[in-house]
Motif scaffolding. Structure first.
Motif, PDB file in Angstrom:
ATOM      1  N   GLU A 180       0.831  -1.207   0.000  1.00  0.00           N
ATOM      2  CA  GLU A 180       0.000   0.000   0.000  1.00  0.00           C
ATOM      3  C   GLU A 180       0.863   1.255   0.000  1.00  0.00           C
ATOM      4  OE1 GLU A 180      -2.954  -0.158   3.081  1.00  0.00           O
ATOM      5  OE2 GLU A 180      -3.466  -2.222   2.570  1.00  0.00           O
ATOM      6  N   LEU A 181       1.961   1.244   0.770  1.00  0.00           N
ATOM      7  CA  LEU A 181       2.877   2.382   0.782  1.00  0.00           C
ATOM      8  C   LEU A 181       3.452   2.620  -0.617  1.00  0.00           C
ATOM      9  CD1 LEU A 181       4.601   4.523   2.375  1.00  0.00           C
ATOM     10  CD2 LEU A 181       6.342   2.741   2.475  1.00  0.00           C
ATOM     11  N   LEU A 182       3.780   1.541  -1.309  1.00  0.00           N
ATOM     12  CA  LEU A 182       4.318   1.648  -2.667  1.00  0.00           C
ATOM     13  C   LEU A 182       3.220   1.956  -3.686  1.00  0.00           C
ATOM     14  CD1 LEU A 182       6.750  -1.417  -2.683  1.00  0.00           C
ATOM     15  CD2 LEU A 182       7.319   0.989  -2.301  1.00  0.00           C
ATOM     16  N   ARG A 183       1.968   1.847  -3.258  1.00  0.00           N
ATOM     17  CA  ARG A 183       0.784   2.064  -4.102  1.00  0.00           C
ATOM     18  C   ARG A 183       0.691   1.049  -5.241  1.00  0.00           C
ATOM     19  NH1 ARG A 183       1.141   8.650  -4.410  1.00  0.00           N
ATOM     20  NH2 ARG A 183       1.384   8.941  -2.176  1.00  0.00           N
ATOM     21  N   LEU A 184       1.088  -0.176  -4.955  1.00  0.00           N
ATOM     22  CA  LEU A 184       1.064  -1.225  -5.972  1.00  0.00           C
ATOM     23  C   LEU A 184      -0.365  -1.588  -6.340  1.00  0.00           C
ATOM     24  CD1 LEU A 184       3.756  -3.803  -4.801  1.00  0.00           C
ATOM     25  CD2 LEU A 184       4.019  -1.855  -6.329  1.00  0.00           C
ATOM     26  N   SER A 185      -0.539  -1.880  -7.603  1.00  0.00           N
ATOM     27  CA  SER A 185      -1.792  -2.456  -8.076  1.00  0.00           C
ATOM     28  C   SER A 185      -1.438  -3.713  -8.859  1.00  0.00           C
ATOM     29  CB  SER A 185      -2.560  -1.458  -8.950  1.00  0.00           C
ATOM     30  OG  SER A 185      -1.815  -1.129 -10.100  1.00  0.00           O
ATOM     31  N   ALA A 186      -2.361  -4.673  -8.831  1.00  0.00           N
ATOM     32  CA  ALA A 186      -2.119  -5.944  -9.527  1.00  0.00           C
ATOM     33  C   ALA A 186      -3.272  -6.218 -10.479  1.00  0.00           C
ATOM     34  CB  ALA A 186      -1.986  -7.074  -8.515  1.00  0.00           C
ATOM     35  N   ARG A 187      -2.938  -6.843 -11.595  1.00  0.00           N
ATOM     36  CA  ARG A 187      -3.945  -7.226 -12.569  1.00  0.00           C
ATOM     37  C   ARG A 187      -3.458  -8.474 -13.317  1.00  0.00           C
ATOM     38  NH1 ARG A 187      -0.742  -3.514 -14.820  1.00  0.00           N
ATOM     39  NH2 ARG A 187      -0.159  -3.672 -17.002  1.00  0.00           N
ATOM     40  N   ILE A 188      -4.371  -9.137 -13.964  1.00  0.00           N
ATOM     41  CA  ILE A 188      -4.015 -10.277 -14.813  1.00  0.00           C
ATOM     42  C   ILE A 188      -3.985  -9.768 -16.248  1.00  0.00           C
ATOM     43  CG2 ILE A 188      -4.684 -12.567 -15.634  1.00  0.00           C
ATOM     44  CD1 ILE A 188      -3.908 -12.540 -12.691  1.00  0.00           C
ATOM     45  N   GLU A 189      -2.876 -10.026 -16.925  1.00  0.00           N
ATOM     46  CA  GLU A 189      -2.704  -9.604 -18.315  1.00  0.00           C
ATOM     47  C   GLU A 189      -2.118 -10.773 -19.101  1.00  0.00           C
ATOM     48  OE1 GLU A 189       0.357  -6.527 -20.167  1.00  0.00           O
ATOM     49  OE2 GLU A 189      -1.213  -5.515 -19.002  1.00  0.00           O
ATOM     50  N   ASP A 190      -2.831 -11.240 -20.094  1.00  0.00           N
ATOM     51  CA  ASP A 190      -2.400 -12.397 -20.890  1.00  0.00           C
ATOM     52  C   ASP A 190      -2.075 -13.599 -20.000  1.00  0.00           C
ATOM     53  OD1 ASP A 190      -2.651 -10.947 -23.267  1.00  0.00           O
ATOM     54  OD2 ASP A 190      -0.598 -10.177 -23.120  1.00  0.00           O
ATOM     55  N   GLY A 191      -2.880 -13.796 -18.951  1.00  0.00           N
ATOM     56  CA  GLY A 191      -2.690 -14.929 -18.055  1.00  0.00           C
ATOM     57  C   GLY A 191      -1.611 -14.744 -17.004  1.00  0.00           C
ATOM     58  N   ARG A 192      -0.941 -13.592 -16.997  1.00  0.00           N
ATOM     59  CA  ARG A 192       0.137 -13.336 -16.050  1.00  0.00           C
ATOM     60  C   ARG A 192      -0.296 -12.306 -15.024  1.00  0.00           C
ATOM     61  NH1 ARG A 192       5.504 -13.330 -19.798  1.00  0.00           N
ATOM     62  NH2 ARG A 192       6.507 -14.382 -18.082  1.00  0.00           N
ATOM     63  N   LEU A 193       0.204 -12.474 -13.807  1.00  0.00           N
ATOM     64  CA  LEU A 193      -0.014 -11.497 -12.756  1.00  0.00           C
ATOM     65  C   LEU A 193       0.991 -10.367 -12.960  1.00  0.00           C
ATOM     66  CD1 LEU A 193      -1.505 -10.758 -10.151  1.00  0.00           C
ATOM     67  CD2 LEU A 193       0.234 -12.055  -8.902  1.00  0.00           C
ATOM     68  N   VAL A 194       0.498  -9.157 -13.126  1.00  0.00           N
ATOM     69  CA  VAL A 194       1.348  -7.996 -13.419  1.00  0.00           C
ATOM     70  C   VAL A 194       1.105  -6.943 -12.350  1.00  0.00           C
ATOM     71  CG1 VAL A 194       1.854  -6.189 -15.110  1.00  0.00           C
ATOM     72  CG2 VAL A 194       1.218  -8.470 -15.889  1.00  0.00           C
ATOM     73  N   PHE A 195       2.200  -6.427 -11.797  1.00  0.00           N
ATOM     74  CA  PHE A 195       2.130  -5.370 -10.788  1.00  0.00           C
ATOM     75  C   PHE A 195       2.584  -4.056 -11.402  1.00  0.00           C
ATOM     76  CE2 PHE A 195       2.244  -9.076  -8.151  1.00  0.00           C
ATOM     77  CZ  PHE A 195       1.524  -8.740  -7.021  1.00  0.00           C
TER      78      PHE A 195
END
Length: 125
Positions: free
Chosen positions: A9-24
């Protein structure tokens, strides 16, 4: 999805799935600044660790497995500039007790990483 700890949260990371991969994605902001106009190396290393750990956790699909880092080797290839930084990871080996994961961070193009990490994890089942 993935429960992220307070440091994410401090780094303000967000995560999503893109082409089957977890991307931050880590946006550039004051808390990730090192020298003026550049990312702090520790924040890049943290982003790589989140990508590696998250990708491994997603693949295991078993919350009961404890994941412990054994070794981490980080290579910094170029300075991270004042812009969003993206990272994902690839599991190179997934055994019963050990996993090897490579993570890559980039800003403009995935083919031009700013840093990479090779991590070995102990899996306690």
């Amino acid at each position: 999805m993935l429960d992220l700890p307070p440091y994410a949260e401090l780094l303000r990371l967000s995560a999503r799935i893109e082409d089957g991969r977890l991307v931050f994605t880590m946006p550039f902001h004051e808390d990730v600044t090192g020298r003026p106009g550049y990312l702090h190396g520790g924040t890049i290393a943290a982003l790589l660790e989140f990508a590696a750990f998250g990708t491994l956790r997603q693949r295991l699909e078993d919350e009961a497995v404890r994941i412990k880092p054994v070794t981490v080797t980080t290579d910094f290839m170029r300075g991270g500039r004042a812009r969003d930084t993206v990272a994902d990871a690839v599991i190179e080996r997934l055994g019963r007790r050990i996993a090897n994961v490579d993570a890559f961070a980039w800003q403009d193009r995935r083919e031009e990483p700013i840093a990479s990490a090779r991590m070995t994890f102990l899996l306690e089942r």
